[in-house]
Design an enzyme around this catalytic site. Structure first.
Site, PDB file in Angstrom:
ATOM      1  N   GLU A  75      -9.073  -8.266   7.931  1.00 27.86           N
ATOM      2  CA  GLU A  75      -9.785  -7.253   7.151  1.00 27.86           C
ATOM      3  C   GLU A  75      -9.034  -6.913   5.873  1.00 27.86           C
ATOM      4  O   GLU A  75      -7.840  -6.619   5.888  1.00 27.86           O
ATOM      5  CB  GLU A  75      -9.989  -5.969   7.948  1.00 27.86           C
ATOM      6  CG  GLU A  75     -10.646  -4.878   7.102  1.00 27.86           C
ATOM      7  CD  GLU A  75     -10.765  -3.540   7.798  1.00 27.86           C
ATOM      8  OE1 GLU A  75     -11.280  -2.592   7.172  1.00 27.86           O
ATOM      9  OE2 GLU A  75     -10.341  -3.435   8.964  1.00 27.86           O
ATOM     10  N   ASP A 141       5.505   3.324   7.307  1.00 27.25           N
ATOM     11  CA  ASP A 141       5.159   4.057   6.091  1.00 27.25           C
ATOM     12  C   ASP A 141       6.064   5.273   6.006  1.00 27.25           C
ATOM     13  O   ASP A 141       6.075   6.112   6.913  1.00 27.25           O
ATOM     14  CB  ASP A 141       3.681   4.467   6.145  1.00 27.25           C
ATOM     15  CG  ASP A 141       3.218   5.169   4.878  1.00 27.25           C
ATOM     16  OD1 ASP A 141       4.010   5.265   3.916  1.00 27.25           O
ATOM     17  OD2 ASP A 141       2.057   5.633   4.846  1.00 27.25           O
ATOM     18  N   ASP A 143       7.113   8.442   3.539  1.00 24.53           N
ATOM     19  CA  ASP A 143       6.598   9.196   2.399  1.00 24.53           C
ATOM     20  C   ASP A 143       7.570  10.307   2.036  1.00 24.53           C
ATOM     21  O   ASP A 143       7.971  11.098   2.893  1.00 24.53           O
ATOM     22  CB  ASP A 143       5.237   9.791   2.760  1.00 24.53           C
ATOM     23  CG  ASP A 143       4.448  10.223   1.544  1.00 24.53           C
ATOM     24  OD1 ASP A 143       5.064  10.698   0.580  1.00 24.53           O
ATOM     25  OD2 ASP A 143       3.209  10.084   1.567  1.00 24.53           O
TER      26      ASP A 143
END
Length: 453
Positions: A75, A141, A143
């Site tokens: 995808e 991830d 941040d």
């Protein structure tokens, strides 16, 4: 359709074609990000072929072991203007991928998992939960906004060179553990373009981890467990630190806390800030003694040593001579609280999470999401990462030419693409080919053995 709305899943979307400047007419570009210039970026600079080769993992050749459906089950998600999402894009060739990106000019490209079926044809199959992710890189991830309670120079999406060392610490700690503790080798670190970093673990065994196994890996790194209502956000259990935590503390965390963050963030320079640290000390008598010293002291104009360093040494001396294990461990817990990586755990735990592709342009900053070399990540400066405007101006100085490959080599994007190829993509594909050949030969031998019966 807004980001809060449902995903738009149709590929038959009409979008306005951005108007391109005429050749040689982009010298006077606005400083802010302009989506219309993505057309040139995707046409001239974006490494489509490298992205295709990476996502194919060796399944793009003529070897009999190649899975021709492999990339077609992956995808790709686009974010277009007005926060319109186009999910479940799939491609069967490098040409299809490149033409689609050039045609749609997405503000962002996200990469999802490989499914058991082509996700673009998911509606052709009856029943619920037919579409199932079967392979996906192990991703992380990190941040900077998650560190807002321990940094004072910036907040939210803002980042500067005073708080960026927190990202350097995260890369060093996580990368070392992934390699030394888990045995992974093909790891890609990418600057998010604004306020953080992304990690892609691409070894075959990492891509085939189940959700439960991914959760176990993520939990291995879990130390920061507090929230805004907890004074003590880190609790280090046991008589001695786990070897991974001990290594992280001695080799990375302690040094960065004491030589960079302590002074750059002025962690002990004011009562408001040092009270946050004193609240982490379990022995109130020690906290009171330090508070008394610090309230009475006034920094002399002739003082040569930073007040943060003076107070930190005073705190360490009092805590480390204490006999109680919990009190002596407090020094380590303070350092971990202010420096240890803070992961978005849910991103790592589940196969179906999307993650922004490298070499996208962040629309808020205009900066390209470039790879970071973990071996010298301390040299990475997010403020010097090339922007879309900068790259187009560099192209313009060279003169725009049509159908010329490798124009990125004339821009400041060159080092990033070369790093991606030499340090990550080429070693990865070499191993992929070897694994494919080995697996194929093993199956051939198995067939021969069965026939010999």
């Amino acid at each position: 359709m807004t980001r809060q709305g449902a995903y738009k899943e149709s590929d038959d979307m009409l979008i306005d074609e951005p108007k391109l400047p005429q050749q040689g007419q982009i010298a006077a570009l606005p400083n802010e990000f302009n989506p219309s210039y993505l057309k040139i970026y995707y046409s001239k600079l974006f490494p489509h072929a490298d992205l295709y080769r990476w996502m194919s993992y060796g399944n793009d050749g003529k070897h009999p072991a190649c899975d021709s459906s492999y990339l077609g089950r992956r995808e790709f998600s686009y974010t277009l203007d007005n926060d319109i999402f186009v999910r479940y894009n799939t491609f069967n060739s490098a040409t299809e991928l490149e033409n689609s990106i050039k045609d749609k000019c997405p503000l962002k490209i996200d990469i999802g998992p490989i499914y058991n079926l082509n996700p673009a044809h998911r509606n052709a199959y009856a029943g619920d939960n037919v579409l199932t992710p079967v392979e996906r890189e192990l991703i992380f991830d990190i941040d900077m906004s998650d560190y807002d309670d321990v940094r004072y120079c910036c907040s939210g999406a803002d980042v500067c060179l005073n708080c960026w060392p927190l990202m350097i610490v995260a890369v060093k700690v996580i990368d070392t553990s992934l390699r030394d503790d888990f045995g992974f080798r093909h790891i890609l670190w990418v600057y998010s373009g604004r306020r953080g970093v992304h990690c892609w673990v691409c070894d075959r065994k990492a891509r085939r981890l189940t959700n439960e196994q991914r959760a176990a890996v993520a939990d291995y790194f879990r130390v920061y467990k507090g929230n805004e209502n907890n004074y003590k956000k880190v609790s280090l259990m046991g008589q001695v630190l786990h070897p991974f935590l001990a290594r992280s503390y001695t080799e990375v965390l302690k040094e960065y806390f004491e030589t960079k963050l302590l002074t750059s963030q002025n962690l002990l320079s004011s009562e408001e800030r040092y009270e946050k640290i004193l609240e982490m000390i379990p022995d109130q008598s020690i906290a009171s003694e330090l508070r008394g010293k610090w309230q009475e002291s006034r920094r002399s104009s002739s003082a040569k040593e930073d007040i943060n360093i003076i107070r930190w040494e005073q705190l360490k001396q009092l805590l480390q001579k204490h006999k109680a294990q919990g009190v002596r461990r407090c020094v380590e817990e303070i350092v971990f609280t202010y420096t240890y990586p803070r992961l978005d755990m849910e991103v790592s735990k589940h196969m179906n999470h999307l993650l922004k592709a490298p070499f996208c342009v962040h629309p808020k900053t205009g900066r390209v999401c470039v790879p970071i070399n973990p071996n010298n990540c301390e040299e990475f400066d997010p403020t010097t990462v090339p922007t879309l405007i900068q790259l187009l101006e560099e192209l313009n100085r060279e003169g725009l030419r049509s159908d010329v490959e490798g124009e990125w080599n004339k821009t400041s994007l060159a080092n990033a693409i070369k790093l991606f190829r030499s340090s990550f993509l080429q070693p990865l594909l070499k191993i992929c080919k070897e694994e494919m050949e080995s697996s194929y030969n093993a199956k051939l031998q198995q067939s021969k053995d069965l026939l010999s019966w």
